[in-house]
Scaffold this motif. Sequence first.
Motif, PDB file in Angstrom:
ATOM      1  N   PHE A  25       0.004   6.049  14.304  1.00 36.92           N
ATOM      2  CA  PHE A  25      -1.489   6.646  14.191  1.00 36.92           C
ATOM      3  C   PHE A  25      -2.366   5.700  13.835  1.00 36.92           C
ATOM      4  CE2 PHE A  25       1.047  10.302  14.049  1.00 36.92           C
ATOM      5  CZ  PHE A  25       0.344  11.242  14.730  1.00 36.92           C
ATOM      6  N   VAL A  26      -3.613   5.268  14.597  1.00 38.33           N
ATOM      7  CA  VAL A  26      -4.562   4.371  14.430  1.00 38.33           C
ATOM      8  C   VAL A  26      -5.572   4.983  14.394  1.00 38.33           C
ATOM      9  CG1 VAL A  26      -2.970   2.338  15.307  1.00 38.33           C
ATOM     10  CG2 VAL A  26      -4.442   3.661  16.960  1.00 38.33           C
ATOM     11  N   SER A  27      -6.628   4.287  13.714  1.00 44.05           N
ATOM     12  CA  SER A  27      -8.284   4.727  13.873  1.00 44.05           C
ATOM     13  C   SER A  27      -8.845   4.282  15.076  1.00 44.05           C
ATOM     14  CB  SER A  27      -9.055   4.312  12.597  1.00 44.05           C
ATOM     15  OG  SER A  27      -8.965   2.834  12.760  1.00 44.05           O
ATOM     16  N   GLU A  28     -10.265   4.976  15.353  1.00 41.78           N
ATOM     17  CA  GLU A  28     -10.813   4.678  16.440  1.00 41.78           C
ATOM     18  C   GLU A  28     -11.266   2.835  16.600  1.00 41.78           C
ATOM     19  OE1 GLU A  28     -14.126   7.393  16.117  1.00 41.78           O
ATOM     20  OE2 GLU A  28     -13.967   7.898  17.761  1.00 41.78           O
ATOM     21  N   THR A  29     -11.014   2.403  15.393  1.00 44.00           N
ATOM     22  CA  THR A  29     -11.535   1.242  15.243  1.00 44.00           C
ATOM     23  C   THR A  29     -10.145   0.058  15.701  1.00 44.00           C
ATOM     24  OG1 THR A  29     -11.245   0.779  13.156  1.00 44.00           O
ATOM     25  CG2 THR A  29     -13.444   1.436  14.016  1.00 44.00           C
ATOM     26  N   GLY A  30      -9.138   0.907  15.901  1.00 40.88           N
ATOM     27  CA  GLY A  30      -7.719   0.156  16.073  1.00 40.88           C
ATOM     28  C   GLY A  30      -7.011  -0.173  14.562  1.00 40.88           C
ATOM     29  N   GLN A  31      -7.690   0.192  13.572  1.00 35.91           N
ATOM     30  CA  GLN A  31      -6.717   0.191  12.207  1.00 35.91           C
ATOM     31  C   GLN A  31      -5.543   0.975  12.240  1.00 35.91           C
ATOM     32  OE1 GLN A  31      -8.996   1.213   8.725  1.00 35.91           O
ATOM     33  NE2 GLN A  31      -7.672   0.334   7.412  1.00 35.91           N
ATOM     34  N   ALA A  32      -4.249   0.250  12.006  1.00 40.39           N
ATOM     35  CA  ALA A  32      -3.197   1.206  11.749  1.00 40.39           C
ATOM     36  C   ALA A  32      -3.264   2.111  10.527  1.00 40.39           C
ATOM     37  CB  ALA A  32      -2.030   0.117  11.568  1.00 40.39           C
ATOM     38  N   LEU A  33      -2.858   3.172  10.739  1.00 36.98           N
ATOM     39  CA  LEU A  33      -2.963   4.197   9.698  1.00 36.98           C
ATOM     40  C   LEU A  33      -1.613   4.263   8.931  1.00 36.98           C
ATOM     41  CD1 LEU A  33      -5.222   6.789  11.235  1.00 36.98           C
ATOM     42  CD2 LEU A  33      -6.018   5.378   9.551  1.00 36.98           C
ATOM     43  N   PHE A  34      -0.761   4.777   9.568  1.00 33.05           N
ATOM     44  CA  PHE A  34       0.794   4.713   9.348  1.00 33.05           C
ATOM     45  C   PHE A  34       1.615   5.212  10.546  1.00 33.05           C
ATOM     46  CE2 PHE A  34      -1.258   8.444   7.554  1.00 33.05           C
ATOM     47  CZ  PHE A  34      -0.762   9.321   8.388  1.00 33.05           C
ATOM     48  N   ASN A  35       2.804   5.016  10.248  1.00 32.70           N
ATOM     49  CA  ASN A  35       3.772   5.489  11.247  1.00 32.70           C
ATOM     50  C   ASN A  35       4.659   6.898  10.943  1.00 32.70           C
ATOM     51  OD1 ASN A  35       2.853   3.114  12.710  1.00 32.70           O
ATOM     52  ND2 ASN A  35       4.611   2.087  12.208  1.00 32.70           N
ATOM     53  N   VAL A  36       4.958   7.484  11.814  1.00 30.43           N
ATOM     54  CA  VAL A  36       5.746   8.663  11.701  1.00 30.43           C
ATOM     55  C   VAL A  36       7.209   8.402  12.319  1.00 30.43           C
ATOM     56  CG1 VAL A  36       6.014  11.107  11.724  1.00 30.43           C
ATOM     57  CG2 VAL A  36       3.932  10.265  11.122  1.00 30.43           C
ATOM     58  N   ASP A  37       8.251   8.729  11.733  1.00 23.35           N
ATOM     59  CA  ASP A  37       9.523   8.587  12.298  1.00 23.35           C
ATOM     60  C   ASP A  37      10.005   9.925  12.653  1.00 23.35           C
ATOM     61  OD1 ASP A  37      11.316   5.816  10.938  1.00 23.35           O
ATOM     62  OD2 ASP A  37       9.902   6.045  12.413  1.00 23.35           O
ATOM     63  N   ASP A  38      10.473  10.421  13.752  1.00 21.48           N
ATOM     64  CA  ASP A  38      10.902  11.776  14.094  1.00 21.48           C
ATOM     65  C   ASP A  38      12.300  11.725  14.817  1.00 21.48           C
ATOM     66  OD1 ASP A  38      11.189  14.418  14.508  1.00 21.48           O
ATOM     67  OD2 ASP A  38       9.999  14.534  16.525  1.00 21.48           O
ATOM     68  N   THR A  39      13.289  12.133  14.454  1.00 24.36           N
ATOM     69  CA  THR A  39      14.959  12.128  14.906  1.00 24.36           C
ATOM     70  C   THR A  39      14.782  13.335  15.879  1.00 24.36           C
ATOM     71  OG1 THR A  39      15.779  10.919  12.898  1.00 24.36           O
ATOM     72  CG2 THR A  39      17.220  12.085  14.457  1.00 24.36           C
ATOM     73  N   VAL A  40      15.431  13.219  17.049  1.00 20.94           N
ATOM     74  CA  VAL A  40      15.663  14.109  18.096  1.00 20.94           C
ATOM     75  C   VAL A  40      16.958  14.154  18.313  1.00 20.94           C
ATOM     76  CG1 VAL A  40      15.000  15.075  20.204  1.00 20.94           C
ATOM     77  CG2 VAL A  40      13.366  13.444  19.056  1.00 20.94           C
ATOM     78  N   GLN A  41      17.758  15.168  17.804  1.00 22.23           N
ATOM     79  CA  GLN A  41      19.361  15.386  18.112  1.00 22.23           C
ATOM     80  C   GLN A  41      19.608  15.751  19.323  1.00 22.23           C
ATOM     81  OE1 GLN A  41      21.227  14.333  15.492  1.00 22.23           O
ATOM     82  NE2 GLN A  41      20.084  14.473  13.520  1.00 22.23           N
ATOM     83  N   ALA A  42      20.669  15.033  19.846  1.00 17.36           N
ATOM     84  CA  ALA A  42      21.578  15.546  20.606  1.00 17.36           C
ATOM     85  C   ALA A  42      20.961  16.112  22.081  1.00 17.36           C
ATOM     86  CB  ALA A  42      22.501  16.743  20.487  1.00 17.36           C
ATOM     87  N   VAL A  43      20.030  15.135  22.669  1.00 16.00           N
ATOM     88  CA  VAL A  43      19.425  15.591  24.081  1.00 16.00           C
ATOM     89  C   VAL A  43      20.375  15.374  25.185  1.00 16.00           C
ATOM     90  CG1 VAL A  43      17.245  14.945  25.335  1.00 16.00           C
ATOM     91  CG2 VAL A  43      17.116  14.699  22.862  1.00 16.00           C
TER      92      VAL A  43
END
Length: 328
Positions: free
Chosen positions: A120-138
């Motif tokens: 996720f980044v702000s309108e000005t392009g500043q990185a806010l932070f990241n989120v990791d998501d695991t999607v099991q067994a597609v």
Amino acid sequence: MRHTCLARHAFPAAVAGLLLLTLTACGTERPGAAATGSAEPPACGPGASPAESAGVPRTGMPGASASPAQDGDASASPAQDGVTIIGTGGGASAGAPSCAVYSVTSRETEPFTYVVTVGFVSETGQALFNVDDTVQAVAPGRTVRRTVTATGHSPDAVGKARARVVKVRSFPTSEAPSVGGTCPPTGVRVYADEGDAAMGLRVVGLHLENCGTMPYRLNGYPRVEIRDEDHDRVDGVSIVQGGDAVAGGTGADGPPQQLVLEPGERAHAGLVWRNTVEAGDPVHAPYARVWAKPGAAPVTVTPELDLGTTGKLGVGPWKKAGEQAGTR
């Protein structure tokens, strides 16, 4: 499959293959359809469930090529490893966190597990932070939709943050690393840590836990096979026994020992390399396929091997936990 939105997670951002989309409403989009401002609240919050659509035929190479979307265009478009952000938006009420909806389409021939990093980044392009998501067994040919939330950023960024696909890592589900939860059928968990880096020297620890009910025997070194972004084997790199073949003092040295791990006991080994770049093409291989011992089932881990042009990876012997650590 039940899904709840994830909290903040720190993760180093990659710089290539990013998709960036302006905020729209999320939670009402479907793969292949443009996101529009909807009166329905975003699918962000406890109990939110991913939607799974019908399968698509397998075409081309595993995954899909990147196709960046323009700001304000929330239509689903191919992304790295078949991952697409299909909508982003703010919460249903003032002060609610921003969210992002993305889809994962598997073009593999067996069930795959995906770890998707959404930034996720702000309108000005500043990185806010990241989120990791695991999607099991597609399952092969299936598309699964997921929702993640961006919590913890300043109130003035709510409803204005944008989302991008930072990184995608995937594994055959039968080879996915295991840190916790239900003990695998093999009776052991195998995984890699985040490692350590100093002055171009890299050290990543391999960890093994006997979570079964019987003793588990180890003798010697894990077998390691380097794999690239497409999960193809990387040739031209020497895999040598002992971390001291690359650098001393890493803990990944010493003679191999016969080990017996009782239920609940752990062992570790170290991967050691340098990222020096001189003449030639540098090697970057995200994956390593690991066999704990001859006859063991393989596990795919992600040490993110930036081997430069050194052409060498040192593998330390298994040691019981409590002995000198495999990382510095």
